[in-house]
Design a protein around this motif. Structure first.
Motif, PDB file in Angstrom:
ATOM      1  N   SER A 209       0.837  -1.204   0.000  1.00  0.00           N
ATOM      2  CA  SER A 209       0.000   0.000   0.000  1.00  0.00           C
ATOM      3  C   SER A 209       0.871   1.252   0.000  1.00  0.00           C
ATOM      4  CB  SER A 209      -0.962   0.001   1.195  1.00  0.00           C
ATOM      5  OG  SER A 209      -0.263   0.105   2.403  1.00  0.00           O
ATOM      6  N   GLY A 210       1.997   1.193   0.697  1.00  0.00           N
ATOM      7  CA  GLY A 210       2.932   2.316   0.684  1.00  0.00           C
ATOM      8  C   GLY A 210       3.533   2.538  -0.697  1.00  0.00           C
ATOM      9  N   VAL A 211       3.822   1.445  -1.395  1.00  0.00           N
ATOM     10  CA  VAL A 211       4.345   1.547  -2.766  1.00  0.00           C
ATOM     11  C   VAL A 211       3.299   2.192  -3.670  1.00  0.00           C
ATOM     12  CG1 VAL A 211       5.036   0.181  -4.785  1.00  0.00           C
ATOM     13  CG2 VAL A 211       6.020  -0.329  -2.559  1.00  0.00           C
ATOM     14  N   ALA A 212       2.043   1.805  -3.495  1.00  0.00           N
ATOM     15  CA  ALA A 212       0.978   2.402  -4.313  1.00  0.00           C
ATOM     16  C   ALA A 212       0.891   3.908  -4.067  1.00  0.00           C
ATOM     17  CB  ALA A 212      -0.361   1.723  -3.999  1.00  0.00           C
ATOM     18  N   VAL A 213       0.938   4.312  -2.800  1.00  0.00           N
ATOM     19  CA  VAL A 213       0.929   5.741  -2.460  1.00  0.00           C
ATOM     20  C   VAL A 213       2.152   6.419  -3.074  1.00  0.00           C
ATOM     21  CG1 VAL A 213       1.188   7.400  -0.550  1.00  0.00           C
ATOM     22  CG2 VAL A 213      -0.454   5.511  -0.370  1.00  0.00           C
ATOM     23  N   ASN A 214       3.301   5.776  -2.920  1.00  0.00           N
ATOM     24  CA  ASN A 214       4.564   6.322  -3.425  1.00  0.00           C
ATOM     25  C   ASN A 214       4.480   6.572  -4.934  1.00  0.00           C
ATOM     26  OD1 ASN A 214       7.318   6.959  -3.732  1.00  0.00           O
ATOM     27  ND2 ASN A 214       7.937   5.398  -2.292  1.00  0.00           N
ATOM     28  N   PHE A 215       4.042   5.559  -5.705  1.00  0.00           N
ATOM     29  CA  PHE A 215       3.949   5.693  -7.154  1.00  0.00           C
ATOM     30  C   PHE A 215       2.896   6.718  -7.561  1.00  0.00           C
ATOM     31  CE2 PHE A 215       6.336   1.736  -7.676  1.00  0.00           C
ATOM     32  CZ  PHE A 215       7.118   2.068  -8.775  1.00  0.00           C
TER      33      PHE A 215
ATOM     34  N   PHE B 106       8.150   5.636 -18.638  1.00  0.00           N
ATOM     35  CA  PHE B 106       8.361   4.232 -18.323  1.00  0.00           C
ATOM     36  C   PHE B 106       9.655   4.034 -17.541  1.00  0.00           C
ATOM     37  CE2 PHE B 106       9.985  -0.034 -19.416  1.00  0.00           C
ATOM     38  CZ  PHE B 106       8.941  -0.794 -18.882  1.00  0.00           C
ATOM     39  N   GLY B 107      10.727   4.634 -18.031  1.00  0.00           N
ATOM     40  CA  GLY B 107      12.038   4.482 -17.385  1.00  0.00           C
ATOM     41  C   GLY B 107      12.066   5.026 -15.968  1.00  0.00           C
ATOM     42  N   SER B 108      11.410   6.166 -15.765  1.00  0.00           N
ATOM     43  CA  SER B 108      11.404   6.754 -14.426  1.00  0.00           C
ATOM     44  C   SER B 108      10.666   5.850 -13.433  1.00  0.00           C
ATOM     45  CB  SER B 108      10.777   8.150 -14.442  1.00  0.00           C
ATOM     46  OG  SER B 108       9.416   8.093 -14.801  1.00  0.00           O
ATOM     47  N   ASN B 109       9.620   5.182 -13.900  1.00  0.00           N
ATOM     48  CA  ASN B 109       8.889   4.272 -13.022  1.00  0.00           C
ATOM     49  C   ASN B 109       9.687   2.991 -12.749  1.00  0.00           C
ATOM     50  OD1 ASN B 109       6.043   5.174 -12.178  1.00  0.00           O
ATOM     51  ND2 ASN B 109       6.248   5.903 -14.287  1.00  0.00           N
ATOM     52  N   ILE B 110      10.457   2.545 -13.707  1.00  0.00           N
ATOM     53  CA  ILE B 110      11.340   1.387 -13.477  1.00  0.00           C
ATOM     54  C   ILE B 110      12.420   1.770 -12.463  1.00  0.00           C
ATOM     55  CG2 ILE B 110      13.041  -0.167 -14.536  1.00  0.00           C
ATOM     56  CD1 ILE B 110      10.124  -0.841 -15.227  1.00  0.00           C
ATOM     57  N   ALA B 111      13.027   2.942 -12.644  1.00  0.00           N
ATOM     58  CA  ALA B 111      14.048   3.414 -11.691  1.00  0.00           C
ATOM     59  C   ALA B 111      13.444   3.549 -10.297  1.00  0.00           C
ATOM     60  CB  ALA B 111      14.635   4.750 -12.158  1.00  0.00           C
ATOM     61  N   LYS B 112      12.224   4.072 -10.208  1.00  0.00           N
ATOM     62  CA  LYS B 112      11.533   4.218  -8.924  1.00  0.00           C
ATOM     63  C   LYS B 112      11.275   2.845  -8.307  1.00  0.00           C
ATOM     64  CE  LYS B 112       9.216   6.734  -5.872  1.00  0.00           C
ATOM     65  NZ  LYS B 112       9.962   7.477  -4.862  1.00  0.00           N
ATOM     66  N   ALA B 113      10.792   1.905  -9.101  1.00  0.00           N
ATOM     67  CA  ALA B 113      10.495   0.552  -8.600  1.00  0.00           C
ATOM     68  C   ALA B 113      11.746  -0.128  -8.057  1.00  0.00           C
ATOM     69  CB  ALA B 113       9.863  -0.290  -9.707  1.00  0.00           C
ATOM     70  N   LEU B 114      12.830  -0.063  -8.790  1.00  0.00           N
ATOM     71  CA  LEU B 114      14.079  -0.687  -8.336  1.00  0.00           C
ATOM     72  C   LEU B 114      14.584  -0.036  -7.050  1.00  0.00           C
ATOM     73  CD1 LEU B 114      15.907  -1.160 -11.762  1.00  0.00           C
ATOM     74  CD2 LEU B 114      14.844  -2.939 -10.327  1.00  0.00           C
ATOM     75  N   SER B 115      14.469   1.282  -6.967  1.00  0.00           N
ATOM     76  CA  SER B 115      14.932   1.968  -5.759  1.00  0.00           C
ATOM     77  C   SER B 115      14.067   1.598  -4.554  1.00  0.00           C
ATOM     78  CB  SER B 115      14.963   3.482  -5.970  1.00  0.00           C
ATOM     79  OG  SER B 115      13.659   4.017  -6.111  1.00  0.00           O
ATOM     80  N   ILE B 116      12.775   1.417  -4.761  1.00  0.00           N
ATOM     81  CA  ILE B 116      11.872   1.028  -3.674  1.00  0.00           C
ATOM     82  C   ILE B 116      12.204  -0.382  -3.189  1.00  0.00           C
ATOM     83  CG2 ILE B 116       9.484   0.406  -3.136  1.00  0.00           C
ATOM     84  CD1 ILE B 116       8.608   2.779  -4.886  1.00  0.00           C
ATOM     85  N   VAL B 117      12.403  -1.298  -4.116  1.00  0.00           N
ATOM     86  CA  VAL B 117      12.707  -2.691  -3.741  1.00  0.00           C
ATOM     87  C   VAL B 117      13.977  -2.761  -2.895  1.00  0.00           C
ATOM     88  CG1 VAL B 117      13.449  -4.932  -4.670  1.00  0.00           C
ATOM     89  CG2 VAL B 117      11.462  -3.770  -5.639  1.00  0.00           C
TER      90      VAL B 117
END
Length: 161
Positions: free
Chosen positions: A42-48, A128-139
């Motif tokens: 849920s935090g990831v959803a808020v974050n994105f 797309f790239g910014s969301n991939i970078a965001k996803a990797l940083s969150i993980v």
């Protein structure tokens, strides 16, 4: 192997007793990971959501968008961890709140630094790239958060106190 004394006779504990303890610990940790994932998800959803609104909707600077989005998610995560994932742990204290926000702040710094590397260093700057970078940083930052939250922030209550 453990030896139990029962009615004057020595009995050797069955190996299954030791295995059942390991199974209980494994289940407890698996449940903890699942609860962490629900709150974290849920935090990831808020974050994105906040990140994309700020970066792509309102055209804010990328580092500002990621830092603000991560900070807002941090606040919502505290409530989820405190009242859902770790509600069986020690009661809320000033120390717990300070540790949560200190370690979460380090997580935001880690996440922002990793995002910076992907977004600017690796050129992942489109939608797309910014969301991939965001996803990797969150993980990567979430692995750190899981370890410190369970170890220092939401500790089990001390017995006998």
């Amino acid at each position: 192997m453990a030896v139990n004394i029962y009615e004057g006779r020595a009995r050797v504990a069955a190996p299954s007793a030791t295995r059942s303890g390991a199974v209980r610990r494994t289940r407890r940790i698996a449940l903890e990971v699942a609860k962490f994932a629900v709150v974290g998800g849920s935090g990831v959803a808020v974050n994105f959501l906040v990140f994309n609104l700020l970066l792509h909707g309102l055209k804010w600077a990328p580092m500002t968008a990621t830092a603000i989005a991560s900070s807002i998610a941090m606040g919502t995560n505290y409530l989820g961890f405190r009242f859902f994932a770790y509600r069986d742990r020690a009661s809320r204290t000033r120390r717990q709140i300070v540790l949560f926000f200190a370690f979460s702040g380090l997580g935001v710094v880690m996440e922002s630094g990793l995002f910076y590397v992907g977004y600017l260093g690796l050129g992942m700057s489109g939608p797309f790239g910014s969301n991939i970078a965001k996803a990797l940083s969150i993980v990567l930052a979430s692995a750190f958060r899981f370890l410190v939250y369970r170890t220092w922030v939401f500790q089990h209550a001390q017995r006998g106190r």
